[in-house]
Design an enzyme around this catalytic site. Structure first.
Site, short mmCIF file in Angstrom:
data_model
loop_
_atom_site.label_atom_id
_atom_site.label_comp_id
_atom_site.label_asym_id
_atom_site.label_seq_id
_atom_site.Cartn_x
_atom_site.Cartn_y
_atom_site.Cartn_z
N CYS A 119 29.45 47.01 49.15
CA CYS A 119 29.44 47.67 47.87
C CYS A 119 30.24 47.01 47.24
CB CYS A 119 29.83 49.17 47.89
SG CYS A 119 29.02 50.11 49.46
N ALA A 120 29.87 45.85 46.53
CA ALA A 120 30.60 44.71 45.91
C ALA A 120 31.09 44.65 44.33
CB ALA A 120 30.24 43.28 46.21
N ALA A 121 30.11 45.25 43.58
CA ALA A 121 30.34 45.03 42.13
C ALA A 121 31.68 46.02 41.96
CB ALA A 121 29.28 45.44 41.27
N PRO A 122 32.66 45.44 40.91
CA PRO A 122 32.16 44.26 39.98
C PRO A 122 32.69 43.08 40.57
CG PRO A 122 34.29 45.55 39.21
CD PRO A 122 33.61 46.45 40.41
N GLY A 123 33.40 42.93 41.67
CA GLY A 123 33.61 41.99 42.38
C GLY A 123 35.25 41.72 42.94
N GLY A 124 36.00 42.62 42.69
CA GLY A 124 37.44 42.24 42.92
C GLY A 124 37.50 41.98 44.25
N GLU A 135 25.31 44.17 46.21
CA GLU A 135 25.65 45.27 45.21
C GLU A 135 24.20 46.17 45.34
OE1 GLU A 135 26.38 48.35 43.03
OE2 GLU A 135 27.94 46.97 43.79
N CYS A 151 38.95 55.01 47.18
CA CYS A 151 40.09 55.55 46.14
C CYS A 151 39.79 56.94 46.16
CB CYS A 151 39.53 54.81 44.82
SG CYS A 151 38.23 55.23 44.01
#
Length: 458
Positions: A111-116, A135, A232
Site C-alpha cells: 500500500c505504497a502511495a505516496p511513496g514515503g 498502490e 497509524c
C-alpha cells in the site's frame, strides 16, 4: 485543544492500551508540539540544513522551523523526502531482519502511495535487491511514481493492483510491508480534521479490511520471509488483535525488534499469541502515532518457476546507442515499451517478466527516452536517475531563483552559451531537461508536476 475535542470515548479506550501516558499525550496535542522531519536521500548528497537526528533512522532528520518545501529545489531534485519520523522505524525493522546484505532480496510495499515508505525501503536496499511498490488506488499511482523517480534508483517497479492479485505469485517476496489503511488516530495531532472521521464503527471496518488485505497477500510471502505490518492507529483491534489473528490463522511467528529505552517507544505483546508490537505515542516519542510489528512466515505456500526466456528482439545498433547514455551500461537490462527505451538492473530481468504476466505495471526501472535517428529525446526519469552518463549531456547550473522559474515552467533568466539538451541542475543535482536554442530555452519540466502555487509573500 481541550479533552472534549477528542472523539467520544477515545481517551477512555486509549487509557487501557499498553504504555499510554494520558497527561503527556494530551499535552502534546494541546501544545501542538509536532515537529517536522525529513529523510535524506543517501544517493543524492545535498547541503540541506537540519536540526537533529531521528534516533531509529540513519537518514532521518528533524527541522525546527518548517520551510516551504514546495519552493525548495532540493526537494524537487530528490535530495530528501518529507516524512513523519515515527514511520521511519520501518527502516530499523528491515535492518534488524537483514543484518547482512549478501543474498539479494525482493521486497513488496503493498500500500505504497505516496511513496514515503517505498523510498525508505529503497534507501536500505542494494542494486541487486528489487523493490515492488504497489498502490491499490489508481489515482494515487502518479504521486508514487513521481516520488520514486526523484529518488533516482533503477531497482524499482511500480504496480497498480488489488492485494488479491499478488496471490498468483506464490512465495515471490522475501519481505512484504503492509502499511495498512486504518482509522488514522495516530495522525490526530498532525491532522485534527481526522478526529471528525474517527468512530468505533470505522475502527471495526478497518480491522476487517486489514484482515482481507493480509490474507490476500500472504501467499506471495516466501517461506522464512517476513511480513512488516504497520498502521497509524492506536486501536487494539487494528494492531495487537491483528497480530493475534495472523499468528492463529497462519503459520507465522513474531519477531522481536531491539529498541532503546531513550527512544520512548512502547513494546507490547498481543494478549493471546504474545506477538511483539511497537507503539509510538506523541509526548513520549519525537514523532506521531504509529504501530509496527514484524512476523516471519514458517510455511511454504508453494510457488512456480518464475524464470522466463522471454526476450525482445531489439536492434543492436540502437542498443549500443542507448548504452552511451548510461553509467556502467553492462549492469542493465535494456528493453522497450512502445517507442520508449527503459533500463532496469540486469538481475531483475526475470522478475520483471514474471510480474508482467500477473500484474499491471506502471513503472519499471528508469525510462531513458526515445531515439530519433542519431539523437535521444531524453525522458524526465533519466534526468533524475542515478544511472545517467552526464558526460553525454550539457549541464546548466541554476541559482535558486532560476531553479524556481524552471520548476514553474516559466521563462528562465539565464544567458545561453551552448545549444542542445541540457540537464538543469541546482546544487549539483538534476531537476530535469531543457533544450537550449540560440535565441531561447525550451523548458521540458513535466507539466503535471510543475509548481503551481505562488511563492510565499506573493
Amino acid at each position: 485543544m481541550d479533552n472534549y475535542a477528542f472523539p467520544p470515548h477515545f481517551l477512555e479506550q486509549l487509557a487501557t492500551e499498553p504504555g499510554f501516558n494520558e497527561a503527556s499525550f494530551i499535552e502534546a496535542h494541546q501544545n501542538n508540539t509536532s515537529i517536522t522531519s525529513v529523510r535524506l536521500n543517501p544517493f543524492k548528497l545535498s547541503p540541506l540544513k537540519t536540526d537533529g537526528q531521528v534516533a531509529w533512522c540513519a537518514e532521518g532528520r528533524y527541522i525546527n522551523i518548517r520551510p516551504s518545501f514546495t519552493f525548495d529545489p532540493l526537494f524537487h531534485a530528490g535530495a530528501y523526502y518529507v516524512q513523519e519520523a515515527s514511520s521511519m522505524f520501518i527502516a530499523h525493522i528491515l535492518q534488524t531482519i537483514r543484518p547482512d546484505k549478501e543474498e539479494p532480496i525482493k521486497v513488496l510495499d503493498l500500500c505504497a502511495a505516496p511513496g514515503g515508505k517505498s523510498t525508505l525501503l529503497n534507501s536500505a536496499l542494494e542494486p541487486a535487491d528489487l523493490l515492488v511498490a504497489n498502490e491499490i488506488i489508481k489515482t494515487r499511482v502518479p504521486i508514487l511514481t513521481d516520488n520514486l523517480t526523484r529518488w533516482g534508483t533503477s531497482n524499482t517497479i511500480v504496480t497498480n493492483n488489488d492485494p488479491r492479485d499478488f496471490s498468483a505469485i506464490k512465495g515471490f517476496f522475501d519481505v512484504v510491508l503492509v502499511d495498512a489503511p486504518c482509522s488514522g488516530s495516530g495522525m490526530f495531532r498532525k491532522d485534527p480534521a481526522a478526529m471528525n472521521e474517527w468512530s468505533e464503527a470505522n475502527v471495526n471496518l478497518c480491522h476487517q479490511r486489514q484482515e482481507r488485505i493480509l490474507a490476500d497477500v500472504y501467499p506471495a510471502i516466501a517461506e522464512d520471509g517476513y511480513l512488516i505490518y504497520s498502521t497509524c492507529s492506536y486501536s487494539h483491534q487494528e494492531n495487537e488483535d491483528i497480530l493475534d489473528w495472523l499468528c492463529a490463522e497462519f503459520d507465522m511467528e513474531s519477531v522481536r525488534i531491539p529498541i532503546y529505552k531513550e527512544w520512548g517507544i512502547v513494546e507490547t505483546e498481543s494478549p493471546q499469541q504474545k506477538a511483539w508490537g511497537y507503539r509510538f505515542y506523541p509526548g513520549q516519542v519525537l514523532g506521531e502515532g504509529l504501530f509496527a510489528a514484524c512476523l516471519r512466515k514458517r510455511e511454504n505456500s508453494g510457488g512456480s518457476n518464475y524464470k522466463s526466456n522471454a526476450q525482445q528482439k531489439l536492434p543492436m545498433k540502437e542498443i549500443e546507442q542507448i548504452k552511451t547514455y548510461l553509467n556502467s551500461p553492462e549492469d542493465f537490462y535494456l528493453f522497450k515499451v512502445a517507442e520508449d527505451w527503459l533500463a532496469i538492473n540486469r538481475e531483475h530481468k526475470e522478475s520483471l517478466n514474471a510480474l508482467h504476466r500477473h500484474l499491471y505495471i506502471k513503472k519499471s526501472g528508469v525510462r531513458i527516452g526515445k531515439l530519433a535517428g542519431r539523437d535521444l529525446i531524453p525522458d524526465h526519469e533519466l534526468a533524475q536517475s542515478l544511472i545517467i552518463n552526464k558526460d553525454e549531456f550539457l549541464t546548466t547550473p541554476l541559482n535558486k531563483d532560476q531553479a524556481i522559474q524552471y520548476l514553474r515552467r516559466d521563462n528562465i533568466d539565464i544567458t545561453i552559451a551552448d545549444k542542445g539538451w541540457s540537464l538543469m541542475e541546482y546544487e549539483g543535482l538534476a531537476l530535469g531537461w531543457a533544450k537550449l536554442l540560440p535565441n531561447r530555452i525550451n523548458n521540458y519540466y513535466p507539466k503535471e508536476i510543475r509548481i503551481l502555487a505562488n511563492a510565499p509573500g506573493n
